[in-house]
Write a protein that holds these residues in place. Sequence first.
Motif, PDB file in Angstrom:
ATOM      1  N   SER A 264     -52.960 -29.510  -4.144  1.00  0.00           N
ATOM      2  CA  SER A 264     -53.229 -30.431  -3.043  1.00  0.00           C
ATOM      3  C   SER A 264     -51.957 -30.906  -2.352  1.00  0.00           C
ATOM      4  N   ASP A 265     -50.815 -30.830  -3.034  1.00  0.00           N
ATOM      5  CA  ASP A 265     -49.581 -31.381  -2.469  1.00  0.00           C
ATOM      6  C   ASP A 265     -48.565 -30.308  -2.086  1.00  0.00           C
ATOM      7  N   TRP A 266     -49.021 -29.076  -1.869  1.00  0.00           N
ATOM      8  CA  TRP A 266     -48.049 -28.004  -1.640  1.00  0.00           C
ATOM      9  C   TRP A 266     -47.242 -28.211  -0.352  1.00  0.00           C
ATOM     10  N   GLN A 267     -47.852 -28.774   0.682  1.00  0.00           N
ATOM     11  CA  GLN A 267     -47.108 -29.015   1.922  1.00  0.00           C
ATOM     12  C   GLN A 267     -46.053 -30.098   1.717  1.00  0.00           C
ATOM     13  N   LEU A 268     -46.425 -31.189   1.027  1.00  0.00           N
ATOM     14  CA  LEU A 268     -45.471 -32.261   0.780  1.00  0.00           C
ATOM     15  C   LEU A 268     -44.312 -31.762  -0.067  1.00  0.00           C
ATOM     16  N   ARG A 269     -44.586 -30.891  -1.025  1.00  0.00           N
ATOM     17  CA  ARG A 269     -43.506 -30.328  -1.847  1.00  0.00           C
ATOM     18  C   ARG A 269     -42.540 -29.529  -1.001  1.00  0.00           C
ATOM     19  N   MET A 270     -43.048 -28.800  -0.006  1.00  0.00           N
ATOM     20  CA  MET A 270     -42.171 -28.051   0.894  1.00  0.00           C
ATOM     21  C   MET A 270     -41.305 -28.987   1.726  1.00  0.00           C
ATOM     22  N   ILE A 271     -41.935 -30.071   2.237  1.00  0.00           N
ATOM     23  CA  ILE A 271     -41.225 -31.005   3.114  1.00  0.00           C
ATOM     24  C   ILE A 271     -40.114 -31.736   2.372  1.00  0.00           C
ATOM     25  N   GLU A 272     -40.358 -32.079   1.097  1.00  0.00           N
ATOM     26  CA  GLU A 272     -39.386 -32.870   0.346  1.00  0.00           C
ATOM     27  C   GLU A 272     -38.445 -32.015  -0.500  1.00  0.00           C
ATOM     28  N   ALA A 273     -38.594 -30.701  -0.437  1.00  0.00           N
ATOM     29  CA  ALA A 273     -37.730 -29.815  -1.231  1.00  0.00           C
ATOM     30  C   ALA A 273     -36.335 -29.709  -0.609  1.00  0.00           C
ATOM     31  N   LYS A 274     -35.395 -29.222  -1.405  1.00  0.00           N
ATOM     32  CA  LYS A 274     -34.050 -28.927  -0.895  1.00  0.00           C
ATOM     33  C   LYS A 274     -34.002 -27.529  -0.290  1.00  0.00           C
ATOM     34  N   GLU A 275     -34.788 -26.611  -0.883  1.00  0.00           N
ATOM     35  CA  GLU A 275     -34.875 -25.272  -0.322  1.00  0.00           C
ATOM     36  C   GLU A 275     -36.259 -24.690  -0.577  1.00  0.00           C
ATOM     37  N   VAL A 276     -36.702 -23.885   0.369  1.00  0.00           N
ATOM     38  CA  VAL A 276     -38.010 -23.242   0.290  1.00  0.00           C
ATOM     39  C   VAL A 276     -37.833 -21.751   0.508  1.00  0.00           C
ATOM     40  N   LYS A 277     -38.519 -20.957  -0.302  1.00  0.00           N
ATOM     41  CA  LYS A 277     -38.498 -19.502  -0.126  1.00  0.00           C
ATOM     42  C   LYS A 277     -39.798 -19.060   0.513  1.00  0.00           C
ATOM     43  N   VAL A 278     -39.679 -18.157   1.500  1.00  0.00           N
ATOM     44  CA  VAL A 278     -40.854 -17.646   2.205  1.00  0.00           C
ATOM     45  C   VAL A 278     -40.783 -16.123   2.251  1.00  0.00           C
ATOM     46  N   LEU A 279     -41.974 -15.525   2.431  1.00  0.00           N
ATOM     47  CA  LEU A 279     -42.057 -14.087   2.660  1.00  0.00           C
ATOM     48  C   LEU A 279     -42.116 -13.865   4.158  1.00  0.00           C
ATOM     49  N   ARG A 280     -41.168 -13.088   4.700  1.00  0.00           N
ATOM     50  CA  ARG A 280     -41.077 -12.866   6.140  1.00  0.00           C
ATOM     51  C   ARG A 280     -41.276 -11.380   6.445  1.00  0.00           C
ATOM     52  N   PHE A 294     -36.044 -34.041   7.162  1.00  0.00           N
ATOM     53  CA  PHE A 294     -37.067 -33.123   7.670  1.00  0.00           C
ATOM     54  C   PHE A 294     -38.395 -33.824   7.937  1.00  0.00           C
ATOM     55  N   LEU A 295     -38.763 -34.766   7.045  1.00  0.00           N
ATOM     56  CA  LEU A 295     -40.023 -35.488   7.194  1.00  0.00           C
ATOM     57  C   LEU A 295     -40.099 -36.195   8.540  1.00  0.00           C
ATOM     58  N   PHE A 296     -38.989 -36.791   8.962  1.00  0.00           N
ATOM     59  CA  PHE A 296     -38.991 -37.534  10.218  1.00  0.00           C
ATOM     60  C   PHE A 296     -38.927 -36.605  11.434  1.00  0.00           C
ATOM     61  N   ARG A 297     -38.315 -35.452  11.263  1.00  0.00           N
ATOM     62  CA  ARG A 297     -38.291 -34.480  12.368  1.00  0.00           C
ATOM     63  C   ARG A 297     -39.701 -33.989  12.696  1.00  0.00           C
ATOM     64  N   LEU A 298     -40.565 -34.010  11.678  1.00  0.00           N
ATOM     65  CA  LEU A 298     -41.930 -33.519  11.883  1.00  0.00           C
ATOM     66  C   LEU A 298     -42.827 -34.542  12.572  1.00  0.00           C
ATOM     67  N   ASN A 299     -42.380 -35.802  12.647  1.00  0.00           N
ATOM     68  CA  ASN A 299     -43.250 -36.859  13.172  1.00  0.00           C
ATOM     69  C   ASN A 299     -43.717 -36.583  14.591  1.00  0.00           C
ATOM     70  N   ASP A 300     -42.795 -36.184  15.471  1.00  0.00           N
ATOM     71  CA  ASP A 300     -43.154 -35.979  16.870  1.00  0.00           C
ATOM     72  C   ASP A 300     -44.129 -34.830  17.046  1.00  0.00           C
ATOM     73  N   ASP A 301     -44.102 -33.864  16.123  1.00  0.00           N
ATOM     74  CA  ASP A 301     -44.987 -32.700  16.243  1.00  0.00           C
ATOM     75  C   ASP A 301     -46.339 -32.924  15.581  1.00  0.00           C
ATOM     76  N   LYS A 302     -46.486 -34.059  14.879  1.00  0.00           N
ATOM     77  CA  LYS A 302     -47.770 -34.423  14.241  1.00  0.00           C
ATOM     78  C   LYS A 302     -48.324 -33.279  13.391  1.00  0.00           C
ATOM     79  N   GLY A 303     -47.481 -32.718  12.547  1.00  0.00           N
ATOM     80  CA  GLY A 303     -47.939 -31.640  11.677  1.00  0.00           C
ATOM     81  C   GLY A 303     -46.765 -30.903  11.095  1.00  0.00           C
ATOM     82  N   PHE A 304     -47.046 -29.786  10.473  1.00  0.00           N
ATOM     83  CA  PHE A 304     -46.002 -28.973   9.863  1.00  0.00           C
ATOM     84  C   PHE A 304     -46.309 -27.495  10.045  1.00  0.00           C
ATOM     85  N   LEU A 305     -47.458 -27.071   9.522  1.00  0.00           N
ATOM     86  CA  LEU A 305     -47.798 -25.652   9.588  1.00  0.00           C
ATOM     87  C   LEU A 305     -49.307 -25.497   9.548  1.00  0.00           C
TER      88      LEU A 305
END
Length: 528
Positions: A264-280, A294-305
Amino acid sequence: MESFLIKAAQLIVALAFLVIIHEFGHFVFARIFGIKVEKFYMFFNPGLSLFKWKPRRHVGVLSKMKYFDDDARQEDAETQALEKSEKAYEEAYNAWKKTDQTQAGPEKQQLDAAEAAMEHDLAVRARRDAVEFEQAKKESKWRRFWGHTEYGIGWLPLGGYCKIGGMIDESMDTAQMKNEPQPWEFRTKPAWQRLLVMLGGVLFNFILAIIIYAGIAFHWGDKYIPFENAAEGFDFVPAAQEAGFRNGDIPLSADGRKLDAAQSDWQLRMIEAKEVKVLRNKRDTVTIAIPSDFLFRLNDDKGFLAYRLPAVVDKTVNGEPAAKAGLVEGDRIVSVDTLSTPTMTELAPALLDRADKLTRLGVVRGDSLITVAATPNSYGKLGFQLRRLEDVYPAVTIRYSLLQSFPQGWKQGTGMLSNYAGSMKHVASKEGAESLGGFGALGNMFPDRWNWYAFWQITAFLSVALAFMNIIPIPGLDGGHVMFLLWEIITRRKVPQNVLIVAQYIGMAFLLLLLLYANGNDIFRAFR
C-alpha cells in the motif's frame, strides 16, 4: 463548475461525517462518566442554528421553535438569557479594559451591572441543572444517556463541537466556571476520566478509519496490477521527470528494497527514498537519485505517477470517425502516421495535431498489424470508449471474508497512520510550510465524478489525519487538553484555571492563523 461542485459536495459530506464521529467520541466517554453534555452540534452556529432539538423539550428550524410544554419554553428562555448576559459581560469587560482601571468610571459601573446580571442567570441555570440532575437519577439509562443534550446543525461548515459542562473548550464559555463545581461537570471528575473524554474523539476517528478500510477490503477487496503485467510502464508528472524518471519506466526497488504493487505504501517509499531503481525501455536498469525535497516538488503537480493506458477500443460511437474507419472492439491503436503511440499519452496529442485531417492509424487486431484511415474531429477525437486499465493489463484481486477484512483494516489504518506521522517531519521546513493547504487542497483530493471507492479511501485517510492532527499538543486541540491532564496526573497538581484560559486563547489564535495561512496558500496556488 460541475466538477468543482462535485468535489465540494464530497468534501462537505466527508468532513461532516468525520466531525460527527469525532465529537461523538467525546460525547460517549463524557456520558459514560456522568458528565453533562450541553450541546452536540454538526458545524458551528454563531448567532443562528439551522436546526436544533432537545428530546422532550423543544425542536427548532431557523428561528421557528416548538416547545413541548411550558417548562421547556421557560428552560429555553433561561438559556437564551444566560447567553445574552454572558455576551453583555464580555463586551462590558472589554470596554472597561480600555479605560484607566484605577478610576471608578461609568465603564466600571456597567461592568459591575453586567457581572451581577450574569451571576444571577448563572445561578438560575445552576439551580435548573441541579433539579435536572436529581430527576435524571430516576430515569432509564437510555433516557439519562441521551435525553439531556441539545442536538443541532449550525450554518458554518468549518467543523463541529460537543459542549461539555464545566470545561474550558473552543466555545470559550468561561462564565460557567464562576459557579461552584458540580458533580455532573467535567472539572470535578478524576484526571483519568477527563483524559479518556479528551482522547475519545481521536480514538473514534482512528477506529472509524479501521472500519472503513475493513469495509473496503470486504466489499472491493485489494485489486492491483503487478508491475510485471504493466508492459508500457508508468507516466510521471513533470517534477518526477525533472528528477530523472521517464515515461515508460517500471519501478523495481527503493533503497534496495523491492517494490511491489501489492504494497500500500510503495509510492511513498519511492518518494522518501534516497535512490530508486527502474526498468527502462523494458531492458535497462537505471538508478535515480531522489532529491531531498522531492515530496514538495510533487505538490504543484498533484501526483507522482500513473499506469500508462494503452489505446484499446472498448466501444465505438455510431457516426463518429472511429466507426467510419472500421475500428472494432479490441483494436489497439499503436501509431498515427509514422509516430509511435503505445499509450494515450502519445495518442491524444498526435490526434489533436491532425484534427480534421485524413490520418493513417496503425492498429493491432488480434495477431495482425493493419492500417486504417480516419479523420479526427476538430477536437482531435475519434469517438470511441477506452477499455479500462484492469481489462487491458491482467489484474490481481485479493478477496477477504468478513473476519479477514478487519485485520486488513487494522493493517491499512496503522500503516496509514505511520506513513502520515512520518511525513510530518517535512512540515517544519520552508518547503513544508509552503505546501500546506486548506479546504481547496482537501477538495482536490476527491475525483471529478462521484466514486464510492475513492470517496471511502479518501475519507479513511482524512479520518487518520484528523486523529493525528488533533493529538498534537497545541492548546485548542484535544492534544492540548491531554498535555495538561498528563501534567496533572504526573505532578498530582491541577493546572490553574487562568492558565488554561490563556492557553486556550493562544491556541485558538494560532489555529485560526494557521487556517488562514493554509487557505491563503490554496488561493495563491490557484492564481499562480
